[in-house]
Every structure is written in structure tokens, then in C-alpha cells.
Design a protein around this motif. Structure first.
Motif, PDB file in Angstrom:
ATOM      1  N   ILE A 181       0.837  -1.212   0.000  1.00 19.73           N
ATOM      2  CA  ILE A 181       0.000   0.000   0.000  1.00 19.73           C
ATOM      3  C   ILE A 181       0.863   1.250   0.000  1.00 19.73           C
ATOM      4  O   ILE A 181       0.582   2.231  -0.723  1.00 19.73           O
ATOM      5  CB  ILE A 181      -0.952  -0.019   1.219  1.00 19.73           C
ATOM      6  N   LEU A 182       1.933   1.251   0.787  1.00 14.12           N
ATOM      7  CA  LEU A 182       2.848   2.399   0.798  1.00 14.12           C
ATOM      8  C   LEU A 182       3.460   2.637  -0.579  1.00 14.12           C
ATOM      9  O   LEU A 182       3.581   3.788  -1.032  1.00 14.12           O
ATOM     10  CB  LEU A 182       3.959   2.172   1.823  1.00 14.12           C
ATOM     11  N   CYS A 183       3.844   1.556  -1.247  1.00 14.47           N
ATOM     12  CA  CYS A 183       4.392   1.697  -2.603  1.00 14.47           C
ATOM     13  C   CYS A 183       3.367   2.293  -3.556  1.00 14.47           C
ATOM     14  O   CYS A 183       3.712   3.099  -4.437  1.00 14.47           O
ATOM     15  CB  CYS A 183       4.851   0.333  -3.123  1.00 14.47           C
ATOM     16  N   MET A 184       2.112   1.909  -3.397  1.00 13.61           N
ATOM     17  CA  MET A 184       1.054   2.477  -4.240  1.00 13.61           C
ATOM     18  C   MET A 184       0.914   3.976  -4.003  1.00 13.61           C
ATOM     19  O   MET A 184       0.654   4.752  -4.937  1.00 13.61           O
ATOM     20  CB  MET A 184      -0.277   1.775  -3.940  1.00 13.61           C
ATOM     21  N   LEU A 185       1.096   4.408  -2.758  1.00 19.07           N
ATOM     22  CA  LEU A 185       0.999   5.841  -2.442  1.00 19.07           C
ATOM     23  C   LEU A 185       2.133   6.637  -3.077  1.00 19.07           C
ATOM     24  O   LEU A 185       1.982   7.836  -3.340  1.00 19.07           O
ATOM     25  CB  LEU A 185       0.999   6.035  -0.924  1.00 19.07           C
ATOM     26  N   PHE A 186       3.268   5.958  -3.309  1.00 14.01           N
ATOM     27  CA  PHE A 186       4.413   6.619  -3.952  1.00 14.01           C
ATOM     28  C   PHE A 186       4.600   6.092  -5.372  1.00 14.01           C
ATOM     29  O   PHE A 186       5.719   5.804  -5.800  1.00 14.01           O
ATOM     30  CB  PHE A 186       5.685   6.371  -3.125  1.00 14.01           C
ATOM     31  N   TRP A 187       3.482   5.975  -6.091  1.00 12.96           N
ATOM     32  CA  TRP A 187       3.469   5.354  -7.411  1.00 12.96           C
ATOM     33  C   TRP A 187       4.444   6.010  -8.387  1.00 12.96           C
ATOM     34  O   TRP A 187       5.079   5.335  -9.202  1.00 12.96           O
ATOM     35  CB  TRP A 187       2.064   5.394  -7.988  1.00 12.96           C
ATOM     36  N   VAL A 188       4.597   7.313  -8.340  1.00 16.49           N
ATOM     37  CA  VAL A 188       5.448   8.026  -9.307  1.00 16.49           C
ATOM     38  C   VAL A 188       6.888   8.151  -8.816  1.00 16.49           C
ATOM     39  O   VAL A 188       7.690   8.849  -9.444  1.00 16.49           O
ATOM     40  CB  VAL A 188       4.864   9.425  -9.616  1.00 16.49           C
ATOM     41  N   LYS A 189       7.220   7.506  -7.718  1.00 21.63           N
ATOM     42  CA  LYS A 189       8.571   7.604  -7.172  1.00 21.63           C
ATOM     43  C   LYS A 189       9.153   6.204  -6.935  1.00 21.63           C
ATOM     44  O   LYS A 189       9.160   5.687  -5.810  1.00 21.63           O
ATOM     45  CB  LYS A 189       8.569   8.404  -5.879  1.00 21.63           C
ATOM     46  N   PRO A 190       9.653   5.579  -8.008  1.00 21.76           N
ATOM     47  CA  PRO A 190      10.178   4.210  -7.894  1.00 21.76           C
ATOM     48  C   PRO A 190      11.321   4.062  -6.886  1.00 21.76           C
ATOM     49  O   PRO A 190      11.491   2.995  -6.296  1.00 21.76           O
ATOM     50  CB  PRO A 190      10.660   3.897  -9.315  1.00 21.76           C
ATOM     51  N   GLN A 191      12.110   5.120  -6.707  1.00 16.87           N
ATOM     52  CA  GLN A 191      13.218   5.032  -5.759  1.00 16.87           C
ATOM     53  C   GLN A 191      12.713   4.826  -4.328  1.00 16.87           C
ATOM     54  O   GLN A 191      13.283   4.065  -3.558  1.00 16.87           O
ATOM     55  CB  GLN A 191      14.084   6.285  -5.838  1.00 16.87           C
ATOM     56  N   ILE A 192      11.649   5.532  -3.992  1.00 16.39           N
ATOM     57  CA  ILE A 192      11.056   5.350  -2.662  1.00 16.39           C
ATOM     58  C   ILE A 192      10.430   3.961  -2.560  1.00 16.39           C
ATOM     59  O   ILE A 192      10.533   3.281  -1.526  1.00 16.39           O
ATOM     60  CB  ILE A 192      10.018   6.458  -2.377  1.00 16.39           C
ATOM     61  N   GLN A 193       9.779   3.518  -3.641  1.00 20.23           N
ATOM     62  CA  GLN A 193       9.209   2.166  -3.665  1.00 20.23           C
ATOM     63  C   GLN A 193      10.300   1.119  -3.429  1.00 20.23           C
ATOM     64  O   GLN A 193      10.084   0.129  -2.710  1.00 20.23           O
ATOM     65  CB  GLN A 193       8.536   1.903  -5.012  1.00 20.23           C
ATOM     66  N   LYS A 194      11.464   1.343  -4.030  1.00 18.84           N
ATOM     67  CA  LYS A 194      12.573   0.396  -3.870  1.00 18.84           C
ATOM     68  C   LYS A 194      12.978   0.285  -2.399  1.00 18.84           C
ATOM     69  O   LYS A 194      13.136  -0.824  -1.876  1.00 18.84           O
ATOM     70  CB  LYS A 194      13.771   0.850  -4.709  1.00 18.84           C
ATOM     71  N   ILE A 195      13.119   1.418  -1.730  1.00 20.52           N
ATOM     72  CA  ILE A 195      13.513   1.419  -0.314  1.00 20.52           C
ATOM     73  C   ILE A 195      12.460   0.712   0.535  1.00 20.52           C
ATOM     74  O   ILE A 195      12.775  -0.103   1.408  1.00 20.52           O
ATOM     75  CB  ILE A 195      13.737   2.868   0.174  1.00 20.52           C
ATOM     76  N   ILE A 196      11.195   1.020   0.263  1.00 23.86           N
ATOM     77  CA  ILE A 196      10.098   0.395   1.017  1.00 23.86           C
ATOM     78  C   ILE A 196      10.107  -1.122   0.810  1.00 23.86           C
ATOM     79  O   ILE A 196       9.984  -1.903   1.762  1.00 23.86           O
ATOM     80  CB  ILE A 196       8.738   0.992   0.582  1.00 23.86           C
ATOM     81  N   THR A 197      10.254  -1.547  -0.442  1.00 23.02           N
ATOM     82  CA  THR A 197      10.186  -2.978  -0.766  1.00 23.02           C
ATOM     83  C   THR A 197      11.340  -3.752  -0.147  1.00 23.02           C
ATOM     84  O   THR A 197      11.131  -4.819   0.456  1.00 23.02           O
ATOM     85  CB  THR A 197      10.177  -3.183  -2.293  1.00 23.02           C
ATOM     86  N   ILE A 198      12.556  -3.243  -0.282  1.00 21.70           N
ATOM     87  CA  ILE A 198      13.716  -3.934   0.286  1.00 21.70           C
ATOM     88  C   ILE A 198      13.580  -4.032   1.807  1.00 21.70           C
ATOM     89  O   ILE A 198      13.808  -5.093   2.403  1.00 21.70           O
ATOM     90  CB  ILE A 198      15.022  -3.208  -0.099  1.00 21.70           C
ATOM     91  N   SER A 199      13.171  -2.937   2.431  1.00 23.01           N
ATOM     92  CA  SER A 199      12.986  -2.948   3.887  1.00 23.01           C
ATOM     93  C   SER A 199      11.921  -3.963   4.283  1.00 23.01           C
ATOM     94  O   SER A 199      12.091  -4.728   5.246  1.00 23.01           O
ATOM     95  CB  SER A 199      12.589  -1.548   4.375  1.00 23.01           C
ATOM     96  N   ALA A 200      10.818  -3.970   3.537  1.00 21.44           N
ATOM     97  CA  ALA A 200       9.710  -4.882   3.857  1.00 21.44           C
ATOM     98  C   ALA A 200      10.118  -6.340   3.695  1.00 21.44           C
ATOM     99  O   ALA A 200       9.755  -7.190   4.518  1.00 21.44           O
ATOM    100  CB  ALA A 200       8.509  -4.576   2.973  1.00 21.44           C
ATOM    101  N   ILE A 201      10.876  -6.654   2.645  1.00 15.22           N
ATOM    102  CA  ILE A 201      11.272  -8.046   2.408  1.00 15.22           C
ATOM    103  C   ILE A 201      12.198  -8.541   3.512  1.00 15.22           C
ATOM    104  O   ILE A 201      12.082  -9.689   3.976  1.00 15.22           O
ATOM    105  CB  ILE A 201      11.938  -8.195   1.014  1.00 15.22           C
ATOM    106  N   PHE A 202      13.100  -7.700   3.981  1.00 15.60           N
ATOM    107  CA  PHE A 202      13.978  -8.114   5.076  1.00 15.60           C
ATOM    108  C   PHE A 202      13.201  -8.241   6.388  1.00 15.60           C
ATOM    109  O   PHE A 202      13.475  -9.139   7.196  1.00 15.60           O
ATOM    110  CB  PHE A 202      15.151  -7.155   5.219  1.00 15.60           C
ATOM    111  N   LEU A 203      12.241  -7.362   6.614  1.00 16.07           N
ATOM    112  CA  LEU A 203      11.374  -7.508   7.786  1.00 16.07           C
ATOM    113  C   LEU A 203      10.524  -8.772   7.680  1.00 16.07           C
ATOM    114  O   LEU A 203      10.291  -9.463   8.684  1.00 16.07           O
ATOM    115  CB  LEU A 203      10.470  -6.273   7.927  1.00 16.07           C
ATOM    116  N   PHE A 204      10.070  -9.059   6.477  1.00 18.26           N
ATOM    117  CA  PHE A 204       9.307 -10.285   6.218  1.00 18.26           C
ATOM    118  C   PHE A 204      10.141 -11.519   6.551  1.00 18.26           C
ATOM    119  O   PHE A 204       9.660 -12.462   7.202  1.00 18.26           O
ATOM    120  CB  PHE A 204       8.880 -10.295   4.744  1.00 18.26           C
ATOM    121  N   PHE A 205      11.408 -11.505   6.144  1.00 16.59           N
ATOM    122  CA  PHE A 205      12.307 -12.612   6.464  1.00 16.59           C
ATOM    123  C   PHE A 205      12.472 -12.766   7.977  1.00 16.59           C
ATOM    124  O   PHE A 205      12.384 -13.879   8.516  1.00 16.59           O
ATOM    125  CB  PHE A 205      13.670 -12.378   5.808  1.00 16.59           C
ATOM    126  N   ALA A 206      12.675 -11.650   8.676  1.00 18.55           N
ATOM    127  CA  ALA A 206      12.840 -11.699  10.138  1.00 18.55           C
ATOM    128  C   ALA A 206      11.585 -12.238  10.814  1.00 18.55           C
ATOM    129  O   ALA A 206      11.659 -13.056  11.745  1.00 18.55           O
ATOM    130  CB  ALA A 206      13.188 -10.313  10.669  1.00 18.55           C
TER     131      ALA A 206
END
Length: 503
Positions: free
Chosen positions: A15-40
């Protein structure tokens, strides 16, 4: 709440990535952070389940079997954990492998939604909600395959969605029949009530519809044609994740249903599964031998290896189920890695046709060694992870005198080794292409510069290869967990009691 954490992390990040739809760089940070949190969170959930027992949550605090139930036993927790492992590898690989146009068109949130659907499918305790999670996964994966709008991608995505839509129709018919004869769709309650049904024919009919649905999703014979037509079309970060995970969701569902719910006529249902397992192994490996495209060979090997997992279910002993679970975990890691390695060879030689490759061993010994680890593991060469997976299944088959399926599994293992040798000979061992030799001669440090430029694609491959080696040399931990999961499947009383809150 620990049970909800993996799901909540993924959906909030999407959902956060959708809110920053026009900013892929922010989406990248959100996604990488989320995937590592998901792993933990997956590690924590697995630890909790294996030390404290099966975990359950009722959404909205509605009592089971009336509310939406989420359940984590050892099997589902292991599946969430391995999902998080390959997600970490693929998202790092995607940073280099996915182009800017795809990232701008929503790659990051769609990636998260697909992992969200997969995770939900592993943790749900309700049949209809499993259908919902399947659809989330299907829609997300369809968009990922078609993202980029290339002709091959669109053709592959259409085949993928049509066959999986058919699987969804079979699923809904099976759901309707189950509800008609039992009055519930809670899996634990179904396990109890289905034993009281006096119409075994209706139960078997429902089981056949679920078999068809899960068979399509798992790419079983003869329902596998969509897989080699679609998995080779998207970028490798997407192909690798889908190759490792998506068919295993179908296998997971089949194991769950045919150990918890449909155990009324194992002489018919599990014999059918055994026949299909053998045919799936043979047809898949023969398809791999017949092709010369790196990704298509790997796609057909997905099919043949699914046969081993269903073999474990069909044998229906504690050791066989443990072997199937061990095989699933091993295969998700190895198959994802092989797809990622094929992307590295494409980056070097510019083609997926194995006859248009060559020279990888001469100029890139590290990549060659990583391929050998994954390929030999897939073929079952000791002491790698695939050897232990196949050894357990063969031992289980011999214990109950199922020599035919054991013989087929050993033959397919040899043919798999032959197929991997074909790739090794053409792509790694053969003389380099003229294009590659010109690059090496014109750039004194071509190898070093390539490794530096593509480090985001190489690190995930090393990561997955290390896991494969760890499982191979130290198999006891995964084997103990697989046996624990198998015991819970064979004797589901703990699962039922945890969900229905029975003492």
C-alpha cells in the motif's frame, strides 16, 4: 499477532508503494525494507511454531469454525520461511535485472502483492479464503509476466491466466460440493465433519475437482502445458521467483487437502496421485532433454521435480511426507537459483540458446562453480541437498515395496543429470563465442568489470548456493523439521485441536 506479522508487513508495504506510485526510488527502499522484515518475521514465526506448537489466529475474534482462521503449523511455517529466503534473493537480483520502465509501471508493489498472496495461501485455515489468496497470487503474477508488454510476454501471460482461470473454476466447484455435504469450509472442521458424511462418492467427486485445480497450479501431468509456455518470458528476477514458488503453492495445497481432508479412500485417491507423479516425472525430464533454450530446459525440470513431491504424498507414510517436504524446500531454493544463473549467462553471451553460449568456465569460474552446485543438487548428486531429498523418498518407497515408482524416480534422476550435463557442456565447458572472445581481447579486465557491474545479480546466487550447500552438508535440522511437519500431517489432531480450541 506473530502469525499475522508476515502478512501485515507485506500488505502495508504494498500500500505504501502504491501511495508513492510516481517515485520508484522510494518504492525500492520500502520494498527492500519490507522483504527483510518479512524474512525476520518468518524466522520468528518458524521458531515459535517449532518450540511452542501450532499457532492460530481468528480474524475479528470470531470463534472457529465461523470466522476467518489463520494457522501456522511446522509445514506452513517452513513454507513461509523459504518464501522469505527466495524473496530476499530475487528482490536484490531485481535491482539490476529489472529495467527502469518496469519499475516505473509498478514492479515493486506488484512483487509485494504476489508474495502477500503466496504467504496468505500458506497460512490460511479456510478453504474459501485459500481461493481468495490464490486469486491475489494469480492476478499479481499475471501482471508481472505481462509487465513490459513484449509479444512473448503477452502470449505467455494469456496462456498462464487462461489455464489458471480454469483451475479456479474447478476449485469453486469443489468448494461448493464440500460445503453442500459438510456445511463448513474451515479446514479443521472439515477434517472432523467429513468423517461423518454418508456419501463417500460425493467426497471423492469433490476430491477430484480439487485434484484438477491443484494439479493445474502445480503443473502435474497432463495439466502442465501452461508452465513452459509462460515461465521463460519475463525477466529473470520474476521468472526465478515464480519458478521457485508458484507451483509449490499448488503442491502445498494438495498435500494439505489430501492429508487433512481427503483421507476417506486413499486406495483410490493416492494411487491416482502415484500414477500421476510417475508420469509427471517422466514427461517433464523428457521435455527438458528435448529443448535447447536454457530457461525452457529449467521450466520442464520444474515439472519433473514436482513429480517427486507428489510421489511423497502418494506414498502416504510419515517418512515419505517428510521427504516431500524436504524436497519442496530444497527445490524452491535450487530452482530459483538456476533461473538466476541463466540470467547471468544471458548477460555474458546475450542468448538463452545453449548452443549460442560457451566460454563461461574459461572466463567466469565463479559462475561455473555456482551452476555446478545448483545443477548437481537438482540431479541428486551427494552430498548436496537434492541427494538427501531423493534418498528419503527412495527409502520410503522401498519400505512399502513401491519398486516401480522408485525405479522411475532413479531413472529420472539420471536423465536430469544428463540434461544438466548438456547445459554444462554447451554453456560452460565449450569454447567461448566470437562475441565473448572479442570482448575479452578488447578489455583486459572484462571479467573483473563484469563481476563488479553485476554484483547485485551475483550476490543472491551465492546466497542461495550457500543455503544449498548448508542443507547438503548439514541436513539434520531441515530433516528434523520435515519429520515434525510430517507427523503433524499424518496425525492432524494437534492441528484440529488448535483451530477448534479443543482440549
Amino acid at each position: 499477532m506473530v502469525l499475522f506479522n508476515p502478512i501485515l508487513i507485506l500488505i502495508l508495504a504494498a500500500i505504501l508503494c502504491m501511495l508513492f506510485w510516481v517515485k520508484p526510488q522510494i518504492q525500492k527502499i520500502i520494498t527492500i525494507s519490507a522483504i527483510f522484515l518479512f524474512f525476520a518475521s518468518a524466522v520468528r514465526l518458524t521458531y515459535l511454531v517449532t518450540t511452542e506448537g501450532i499457532q492460530t489466529v481468528q480474524a475479528g475474534e470470531w470463534p472457529s469454525p465461523f470466522g476467518i482462521t489463520f494457522v501456522a503449523d511446522t509445514f506452513s511455517a517452513l513454507m513461509v520461511l523459504v518464501t522469505s529466503l527466495v524473496s530476499v534473493a530475487c528482490i536484490i537480483y531485481a535491482l539490476e535485472n529489472i529495467d527502469k520502465s518496469r519499475k516505473a509501471k509498478g514492479f515493486y508493489p506488484i512483487f509485494l502483492f504476489m508474495i502477500f498472496g503466496v504467504t496468505g495461501a500458506f497460512l490460511t485455515g479456510d478453504v474459501f479464503n485459500l481461493y481468495v489468496w490464490f486469486e491475489v497470487m494469480l492476478v499479481s503474477s499475471f501482471v508481472l509476466i505481462s509487465l513490459g508488454s513484449g509479444k512473448a510476454q503477452l502470449e505467455g501471460s494469456v496462456k498462464y491466466v487462461i489455464l489458471n482461470f480454469l483451475a479456479s473454476c474447478f476449485f469453486l466447484v469443489g468448494v461448493g460440493l464440500l460445503y453442500k455435504i459438510t456445511g463448513t469450509l474451515n479446514m479443521a472442521a472439515l477434517s472432523v465433519k467429513i468423517k461423518e458424511v454418508e456419501e463417500p462418492g460425493m467426497i471423492t467427486l469433490s476430491a477430484l475437482f480439487f485434484f484438477l485445480s491443484f494439479g493445474i497450479k502445480a503443473a502435474l501431468f497432463p495439466l502442465f502445458f501452461w508452465l513452459p509456455a509462460s515461465y521463460h518470458t519475463p525477466p529473470l528476477a520474476i521468472s526465478g521467483l515464480m519458478a521457485g514458488l508458484l507451483t509449490k503453492v499448488g503442491v502445498y495445497a494438495m498435500i494439505r487437502f489430501f492429508t487433512l481432508i481427503f483421507t476417506h479412500d486413499t486406495a483410490f485417491t493416492h494411487q491416482l496421485l502415484l500414477i500421476v507423479a510417475g508420469l509427471t516425472m517422466l514427461v517433464g525430464v523428457l521435455g527438458a532433454i528435448a529443448h535447447n533454450d536454457f530457461r525452457k530446459i529449467l521450466s520442464f525440470h520444474i515439472i519433473s521435480q514436482i513429480g517427486y513431491m507428489i510421489m511423497g504424498l502418494a506414498l502416504f507414510t510419515p517418512l515419505a511426507l517428510a521427504g516431500a517436504i524436504f524436497y519442496i524446500i530444497h527445490h524452491i531454493i535450487v530452482k530459483t537459483n538456476l533461473f538466476l544463473i541463466s540470467g547471468l549467462t544471458k548477460s555474458i553471451n546475450g542468448s538463452f540458446q545453449i548452443k549460442s553460449n560457451g566460454g563461461i568456465y574459461d572466463y567466469f569460474p565463479l559462475i561455473s562453480v555456482l551452476f555446478v552446485v545448483a545443477a548437481f543438487s537438482l540431479a541428486g548428486i551427494p552430498p548436496l541437498s537434492g541427494f538427501w531429498a531423493k534418498f528419503i523418498l527412495v527409502k520410503a518407497g522401498m519400505e512399502i515395496h513401491q519398486e516401480v515408482i522408485v525405479g522411475i524416480s532413479l531413472l529420472v534422476g539420471l536423465l536430469t543429470l544428463f540434461s544438466m550435463t548438456k547445459i554444462w557442456t554447451a554453456v560452460f565447458w565449450a569454447k567461448g563465442t566470437k562475441k565473448l572472445e572479442m570482448l575479452v581481447s578488447s578489455e583486459n579486465h572484462f571479467q573483473n568489470s563484469f563481476l563488479k557491474e553485476k554484483y547485485l545479480m551475483i550476490i543472491p546466487v551465492i546466497f542461495l548456493a550457500m543455503i544449498t550447500l548448508w542443507i547438503g552438508f548439514f541436513p539434520n535440522l531441515l530433516l528434523d523439521l520435515a519429520i515434525q511437519a510430517s507427523d503433524q500431517l499424518i496425525q492432524p489432531d494437534d492441528y484440529i485441536n488448535a483451530v477448534l480450541k479443543r482440549n
